[in-house]
Design a protein around this motif. Structure first.
Motif, PDB file in Angstrom:
ATOM      1  N   MET A 365      -6.300   0.999  35.116  1.00 56.67           N
ATOM      2  CA  MET A 365      -5.158   0.484  35.849  1.00 56.67           C
ATOM      3  C   MET A 365      -4.359   1.645  36.461  1.00 56.67           C
ATOM      4  O   MET A 365      -4.510   2.799  36.075  1.00 56.67           O
ATOM      5  N   GLY A 366      -3.478   1.322  37.380  1.00 57.48           N
ATOM      6  CA  GLY A 366      -2.773   2.342  38.138  1.00 57.48           C
ATOM      7  C   GLY A 366      -2.004   3.342  37.297  1.00 57.48           C
ATOM      8  O   GLY A 366      -2.087   4.556  37.501  1.00 57.48           O
ATOM      9  N   ALA A 367      -1.245   2.840  36.326  1.00 53.31           N
ATOM     10  CA  ALA A 367      -0.430   3.735  35.498  1.00 53.31           C
ATOM     11  C   ALA A 367      -1.304   4.698  34.701  1.00 53.31           C
ATOM     12  O   ALA A 367      -0.981   5.881  34.556  1.00 53.31           O
ATOM     13  N   GLU A 368      -2.430   4.194  34.199  1.00 55.81           N
ATOM     14  CA  GLU A 368      -3.348   5.038  33.427  1.00 55.81           C
ATOM     15  C   GLU A 368      -3.970   6.115  34.316  1.00 55.81           C
ATOM     16  O   GLU A 368      -4.167   7.256  33.888  1.00 55.81           O
ATOM     17  N   CYS A 369      -4.270   5.753  35.548  1.00 62.07           N
ATOM     18  CA  CYS A 369      -4.826   6.712  36.503  1.00 62.07           C
ATOM     19  C   CYS A 369      -3.849   7.869  36.731  1.00 62.07           C
ATOM     20  O   CYS A 369      -4.221   9.045  36.608  1.00 62.07           O
ATOM     21  N   LEU A 370      -2.600   7.543  37.043  1.00 66.76           N
ATOM     22  CA  LEU A 370      -1.601   8.582  37.304  1.00 66.76           C
ATOM     23  C   LEU A 370      -1.297   9.403  36.054  1.00 66.76           C
ATOM     24  O   LEU A 370      -1.105  10.623  36.128  1.00 66.76           O
ATOM     25  N   GLN A 371      -1.278   8.741  34.925  1.00 64.66           N
ATOM     26  CA  GLN A 371      -1.020   9.442  33.664  1.00 64.66           C
ATOM     27  C   GLN A 371      -2.125  10.463  33.378  1.00 64.66           C
ATOM     28  O   GLN A 371      -1.852  11.569  32.897  1.00 64.66           O
ATOM     29  N   THR A 372      -3.359  10.096  33.691  1.00 61.29           N
ATOM     30  CA  THR A 372      -4.493  10.999  33.472  1.00 61.29           C
ATOM     31  C   THR A 372      -4.396  12.215  34.386  1.00 61.29           C
ATOM     32  O   THR A 372      -4.647  13.350  33.962  1.00 61.29           O
ATOM     33  N   ILE A 373      -4.026  11.991  35.639  1.00 63.94           N
ATOM     34  CA  ILE A 373      -3.837  13.117  36.569  1.00 63.94           C
ATOM     35  C   ILE A 373      -2.790  14.078  36.015  1.00 63.94           C
ATOM     36  O   ILE A 373      -3.013  15.301  35.951  1.00 63.94           O
ATOM     37  N   SER A 374      -1.659  13.543  35.595  1.00 62.24           N
ATOM     38  CA  SER A 374      -0.562  14.381  35.078  1.00 62.24           C
ATOM     39  C   SER A 374      -0.981  15.148  33.829  1.00 62.24           C
ATOM     40  O   SER A 374      -0.725  16.353  33.703  1.00 62.24           O
ATOM     41  N   ALA A 375      -1.626  14.454  32.905  1.00 60.01           N
ATOM     42  CA  ALA A 375      -1.991  15.071  31.624  1.00 60.01           C
ATOM     43  C   ALA A 375      -2.962  16.237  31.813  1.00 60.01           C
ATOM     44  O   ALA A 375      -2.784  17.310  31.211  1.00 60.01           O
ATOM     45  N   TYR A 376      -3.960  16.049  32.633  1.00 62.02           N
ATOM     46  CA  TYR A 376      -4.960  17.112  32.800  1.00 62.02           C
ATOM     47  C   TYR A 376      -4.417  18.266  33.629  1.00 62.02           C
ATOM     48  O   TYR A 376      -4.838  19.423  33.441  1.00 62.02           O
ATOM     49  N   TYR A 377      -3.477  17.977  34.493  1.00 64.04           N
ATOM     50  CA  TYR A 377      -2.847  19.066  35.255  1.00 64.04           C
ATOM     51  C   TYR A 377      -1.962  19.905  34.337  1.00 64.04           C
ATOM     52  O   TYR A 377      -1.970  21.148  34.394  1.00 64.04           O
ATOM     53  N   GLN A 378      -1.216  19.246  33.463  1.00 57.93           N
ATOM     54  CA  GLN A 378      -0.313  19.957  32.559  1.00 57.93           C
ATOM     55  C   GLN A 378      -1.059  20.677  31.439  1.00 57.93           C
ATOM     56  O   GLN A 378      -0.742  21.818  31.099  1.00 57.93           O
ATOM     57  N   GLN A 379      -2.073  20.014  30.874  1.00 56.54           N
ATOM     58  CA  GLN A 379      -2.746  20.556  29.688  1.00 56.54           C
ATOM     59  C   GLN A 379      -3.890  21.510  30.019  1.00 56.54           C
ATOM     60  O   GLN A 379      -4.188  22.427  29.255  1.00 56.54           O
ATOM     61  N   HIS A 380      -4.541  21.286  31.167  1.00 48.92           N
ATOM     62  CA  HIS A 380      -5.739  22.077  31.484  1.00 48.92           C
ATOM     63  C   HIS A 380      -5.664  22.770  32.846  1.00 48.92           C
ATOM     64  O   HIS A 380      -6.637  23.412  33.253  1.00 48.92           O
ATOM     65  N   GLN A 381      -4.526  22.608  33.536  1.00 44.84           N
ATOM     66  CA  GLN A 381      -4.350  23.211  34.859  1.00 44.84           C
ATOM     67  C   GLN A 381      -5.501  22.839  35.808  1.00 44.84           C
ATOM     68  O   GLN A 381      -5.972  23.661  36.605  1.00 44.84           O
ATOM     69  N   TYR A 382      -5.940  21.603  35.676  1.00 39.36           N
ATOM     70  CA  TYR A 382      -7.015  21.102  36.543  1.00 39.36           C
ATOM     71  C   TYR A 382      -6.518  19.842  37.235  1.00 39.36           C
ATOM     72  O   TYR A 382      -6.111  18.881  36.562  1.00 39.36           O
ATOM     73  N   LEU A 383      -6.550  19.843  38.566  1.00 38.59           N
ATOM     74  CA  LEU A 383      -6.026  18.713  39.328  1.00 38.59           C
ATOM     75  C   LEU A 383      -7.154  17.751  39.691  1.00 38.59           C
ATOM     76  O   LEU A 383      -8.105  18.122  40.396  1.00 38.59           O
ATOM     77  N   LEU A 384      -7.031  16.521  39.205  1.00 38.66           N
ATOM     78  CA  LEU A 384      -8.012  15.468  39.455  1.00 38.66           C
ATOM     79  C   LEU A 384      -7.562  14.609  40.636  1.00 38.66           C
ATOM     80  O   LEU A 384      -6.379  14.292  40.757  1.00 38.66           O
ATOM     81  N   ASP A 385      -8.488  14.228  41.491  1.00 41.82           N
ATOM     82  CA  ASP A 385      -8.145  13.195  42.464  1.00 41.82           C
ATOM     83  C   ASP A 385      -8.110  11.861  41.721  1.00 41.82           C
ATOM     84  O   ASP A 385      -8.608  11.760  40.580  1.00 41.82           O
ATOM     85  N   PRO A 386      -7.526  10.789  42.278  1.00 38.58           N
ATOM     86  CA  PRO A 386      -7.370   9.542  41.516  1.00 38.58           C
ATOM     87  C   PRO A 386      -8.672   8.877  41.111  1.00 38.58           C
ATOM     88  O   PRO A 386      -8.715   8.181  40.093  1.00 38.58           O
ATOM     89  N   HIS A 387      -9.748   9.077  41.873  1.00 38.98           N
ATOM     90  CA  HIS A 387     -11.041   8.484  41.499  1.00 38.98           C
ATOM     91  C   HIS A 387     -11.630   9.234  40.304  1.00 38.98           C
ATOM     92  O   HIS A 387     -12.098   8.624  39.340  1.00 38.98           O
ATOM     93  N   THR A 388     -11.588  10.569  40.384  1.00 41.20           N
ATOM     94  CA  THR A 388     -12.059  11.376  39.251  1.00 41.20           C
ATOM     95  C   THR A 388     -11.213  11.098  38.013  1.00 41.20           C
ATOM     96  O   THR A 388     -11.740  11.070  36.890  1.00 41.20           O
ATOM     97  N   ALA A 389      -9.921  10.864  38.213  1.00 39.84           N
ATOM     98  CA  ALA A 389      -9.051  10.525  37.080  1.00 39.84           C
ATOM     99  C   ALA A 389      -9.513   9.239  36.406  1.00 39.84           C
ATOM    100  O   ALA A 389      -9.462   9.116  35.175  1.00 39.84           O
ATOM    101  N   CYS A 390      -9.972   8.269  37.201  1.00 41.02           N
ATOM    102  CA  CYS A 390     -10.530   7.040  36.611  1.00 41.02           C
ATOM    103  C   CYS A 390     -11.764   7.379  35.773  1.00 41.02           C
ATOM    104  O   CYS A 390     -11.968   6.831  34.680  1.00 41.02           O
ATOM    105  N   GLY A 391     -12.594   8.291  36.282  1.00 40.26           N
ATOM    106  CA  GLY A 391     -13.774   8.704  35.520  1.00 40.26           C
ATOM    107  C   GLY A 391     -13.409   9.383  34.215  1.00 40.26           C
ATOM    108  O   GLY A 391     -14.030   9.139  33.174  1.00 40.26           O
ATOM    109  N   VAL A 392     -12.385  10.229  34.248  1.00 39.63           N
ATOM    110  CA  VAL A 392     -11.941  10.927  33.029  1.00 39.63           C
ATOM    111  C   VAL A 392     -11.313   9.940  32.048  1.00 39.63           C
ATOM    112  O   VAL A 392     -11.559  10.013  30.829  1.00 39.63           O
TER     113      VAL A 392
END
Length: 462
Positions: A365-392
């Motif tokens: 869902m949308g909120a989970e997608c955005l949350q995943t982008i934020s988490a991986y950017y903050q924790q791993h300094q890796y920026l995911l596009d929203p589709h890749t974020a769905c995969g993660v």
């Protein structure tokens, strides 16, 4: 290698004829008459190859002698010379359990480049060798259009028309398509959804008289050449990740049209020891429902943060259905006719169990997608596009404790800044994308009316 239709009403044809036919003349999808098998010793040999050499080995199994070896190698070299990374599809380690397969290093910053740079060059090769008129017609939910246009723009003997849903793709996706001003390119923005665009394409290809009269060729993943090219990076990534501990390797695949994950299924059927294929989707979750419940039925359309997966009817699902039903073409044809009439396919418990043995699925869902982008950017300094974020996100839900997972990164985050901005992340655009915003656009906005589209095609494909 010979090719047949999932619906069983097309005589066996060779690879080049299958590329030109695109959609099978009986309305089905073309598949190899048998899937080549790759031995463990051959896999070990292949694991040492460059991406280009691996592509040559895999392509050769399906193309045979139809393209001379030196010419096939040249096609592959030209196709992947346009990529910004020497590995073509590099693999990045994010955590001990998660790897990201970066598929966005081609000219349009999307995974579609991997297949469409090759297919564009292949069409140019066929046009020249066989003196064939190539009129390409395709639909896009965002990335296919730009990649296809980039693959054939300005090439002699080829015209291309792409349909996309008006104002339902990202701004960068729209600009990548519509700022191209080559005479052999036409963009139609349809007042509808991607499924509307895709439906028109399939109807026009199913009209064999119209298809043959105007020399229509397919660029969408209904064309088996697309699937074949995408199969290569499953082998390549597996070889990069598989280690001495011999952990089970999963792939998490953001997909709306079932093409990218079907390429993984084909790789596994060929002999690549993939453990699970994790299907990641968004609120348009027809494929998740099928894998969890055995019911293939479109739901309500949603516009999401991952617009390339805003699809309800997955073109490549029929290919998987064919193999799930033990290659019973008559049954496939019957079920697809039922789907067209009733809008639903239901499989029995035995086939559902077979599906779940190989596939897992998670609708993000949308909120989970955005949350995943934020988490991986903050924790791993890796920026995911929203589709890749769905995969993660799907990896996090579906991966086992003794398994590693390769998530397919299908696009550069700069293509979807609308979603990235919602995470309060400011990114730097690559120069090629930054320049798009200053260019004029060339597109025609049309109603969701097949007759109107046909009239425009007749004038363009003269």
């Amino acid at each position: 290698m010979e090719f047949i239709s999932t619906r069983g009403k097309v005589e066996k044809i060779g690879f080049l004829d299958a590329v030109l036919m695109g959609l099978a003349d009986d309305g089905g999808l073309l598949i190899p008459s048998e899937i080549p098998q790759v031995s463990a010793s051959k896999l070990k040999e292949w694991s040492q190859l460059s991406y280009q050499d691996l592509a040559y080995e895999i392509f050769s199994l399906y193309i045979g002698e139809e393209i001379p070896k030196n010419e096939l190698k040249q096609l592959i070299a030209e196709s992947y010379a346009t990529f910004r990374d020497p590995e073509v599809t590099p693999v990045r380690k994010i955590t001990d359990k998660l790897y990201v397969l970066e598929l966005f290093h081609g000219p349009t910053f999307a995974f579609k480049d991997v297949a469409l740079q090759f297919l564009g060059n292949l069409y140019a090769y066929i046009s020249k060798k066989q003196n064939e008129i190539i009129n390409i017609l395709g639909a896009t939910s965002g990335d296919t259009g730009a990649s296809a246009i980039e693959g054939v723009r300005g090439k002699e003997g080829i015209r291309i028309c792409i349909l996309h849903p008006h104002q339902k793709v990202s701004k960068v996706q729209e600009l990548q398509m519509t700022t191209v001003h080559d005479e052999n390119v036409m963009n139609l923005a349809v007042k509808g959804t991607f499924d509307d665009c895709q439906g028109m394409i399939k109807d026009l290809f199913a009209d064999t008289v119209f298809k043959n009269q105007y020399h229509l060729r397919a660029i969408n993943s209904i064309n088996f050449a697309r699937i074949l090219a995408q199969t290569v990076y499953y082998f390549y990534a597996y070889f990069k990740v598989q280690n001495a501990d011999e952990q089970k390797v999963n792939f998490s695949v953001p997909t709306g049209n079932f093409g990218d994950i079907f390429a993984g299924y084909l790789a596994k059927r060929m002999g690549l020891p993939v453990n699970k294929l994790i299907l990641a989707t968004n609120e348009n979750n027809i494929l998740e429902r099928f894998i969890k419940e055995g019911v293939y039925k479109p739901g309500q359309f949603h516009m999401t943060y991952s617009p390339s997966m805003d699809i309800q009817v997955a073109s490549n699902f029929e290919r998987y259905l064919y193999y799930l039903l033990d290659e019973n073409a008559e049954l496939v044809a019957s079920l697809m006719a039922q789907f067209k009439k009733e809008g639903q396919i239901t499989i029995n418990q035995e086939n559902l169990a077979k599906t779940q043995e190989l596939f897992a699925a998670h609708g993000v869902m949308g909120a989970e997608c955005l949350q995943t982008i934020s988490a991986y950017y903050q924790q791993h300094q890796y920026l995911l596009d929203p589709h890749t974020a769905c995969g993660v996100a799907a990896f996090e839900q579906c991966n086992g404790s003794d398994e590693v997972c390769i998530t397919l990164s299908t696009a550069h985050p700069a293509k979807f800044n609308e979603s990235i901005e919602r995470c309060n992340i400011e990114q730097t655009y690559p120069e090629q994308i930054k320049q798009l915003f200053d260019k004029p656009q060339y597109q025609q906005v049309v109603d969701n009316d097949q007759d109107e589209v046909v009239e425009l095609l007749k004038k363009f494909f003269v």
